[in-house]
Design a protein around this motif. Structure first.
Motif, short mmCIF file in Angstrom:
data_model
loop_
_atom_site.label_atom_id
_atom_site.label_comp_id
_atom_site.label_asym_id
_atom_site.label_seq_id
_atom_site.Cartn_x
_atom_site.Cartn_y
_atom_site.Cartn_z
N GLN A 225 0.83 -1.21 0.00
CA GLN A 225 0.00 0.00 0.00
C GLN A 225 0.86 1.26 0.00
OE1 GLN A 225 -3.11 0.63 -0.42
NE2 GLN A 225 -3.89 -1.45 -0.38
N VAL A 226 1.91 1.26 0.80
CA VAL A 226 2.77 2.44 0.91
C VAL A 226 3.47 2.72 -0.42
CG1 VAL A 226 4.89 3.31 2.00
CG2 VAL A 226 3.11 2.29 3.40
N LYS A 227 3.81 1.67 -1.15
CA LYS A 227 4.56 1.83 -2.40
C LYS A 227 3.66 2.05 -3.63
CE LYS A 227 8.41 -1.05 -0.88
NZ LYS A 227 9.13 -2.32 -1.11
N SER A 228 2.35 1.82 -3.47
CA SER A 228 1.46 1.94 -4.63
C SER A 228 1.13 3.41 -4.91
CB SER A 228 0.19 1.14 -4.41
OG SER A 228 -0.59 1.73 -3.38
N SER B 63 2.30 6.36 -2.75
CA SER B 63 3.75 6.54 -2.72
C SER B 63 4.16 8.01 -2.74
CB SER B 63 4.40 5.80 -3.89
OG SER B 63 3.94 6.34 -5.12
N LEU B 64 3.27 8.88 -3.22
CA LEU B 64 3.56 10.32 -3.24
C LEU B 64 3.24 10.98 -1.91
CD1 LEU B 64 2.04 11.15 -6.74
CD2 LEU B 64 4.43 10.69 -6.19
N VAL B 65 2.20 10.50 -1.25
CA VAL B 65 1.69 11.16 -0.04
C VAL B 65 2.22 10.52 1.25
CG1 VAL B 65 -0.42 11.77 1.20
CG2 VAL B 65 -0.40 11.78 -1.30
N SER B 66 2.38 9.21 1.26
CA SER B 66 2.71 8.52 2.51
C SER B 66 4.00 8.98 3.17
CB SER B 66 2.72 7.01 2.29
OG SER B 66 3.65 6.65 1.31
N PRO B 67 5.09 9.29 2.44
CA PRO B 67 6.29 9.76 3.14
C PRO B 67 6.09 11.07 3.91
CG PRO B 67 6.86 9.05 0.93
CD PRO B 67 5.36 9.08 1.02
N MET B 68 5.19 11.92 3.42
CA MET B 68 4.93 13.19 4.11
C MET B 68 4.29 12.97 5.47
SD MET B 68 3.70 15.78 1.09
CE MET B 68 2.27 14.84 0.62
N PHE B 69 3.58 11.86 5.63
CA PHE B 69 2.91 11.56 6.90
C PHE B 69 3.65 10.52 7.73
CE2 PHE B 69 -0.45 13.24 4.18
CZ PHE B 69 -0.97 14.23 5.01
#
Length: 90
Positions: free
Chosen positions: A55-58, A62-68
């Protein structure tokens, strides 16, 4: 944990009458069951991590998850998978 098992094995070797005691036999079965439950839960954890990482890589996650603060997680790897042979019935 391994040191405690090793110490217990040494005690059992010194006391052969303990090996035939029903309580000791029951303990052997309980330890085997515990090891099996740990293996099953480790597998379930790794399956959950695999789904999370997917899910994190999809895209678009993948664009939003690193920010959170959501980053891929490592799988759990057991340090040892050796079963103490002297503890178990043949």
């Amino acid at each position: 944990m391994n040191q405690a098992i090793d110490n217990f094995q040494a005690y059992v070797v010194q006391n052969p009458q303990l090996q035939s005691a029903q309580v000791f036999i029951n303990l052997q079965y309980e330890l085997t069951g515990t090891e099996n439950r740990i293996a099953v839960e480790r597998m379930r954890y790794n399956e959950a991590v695999e789904g999370y990482n997917r899910q994190v890589k999809s895209f678009p996650n993948s664009l939003v998850s690193p920010m959170f603060g959501f980053h891929p997680r490592p799988f759990f790897k057991a340090q040892t998978t050796d079963v103490p042979a002297a503890m178990y019935l043949s």
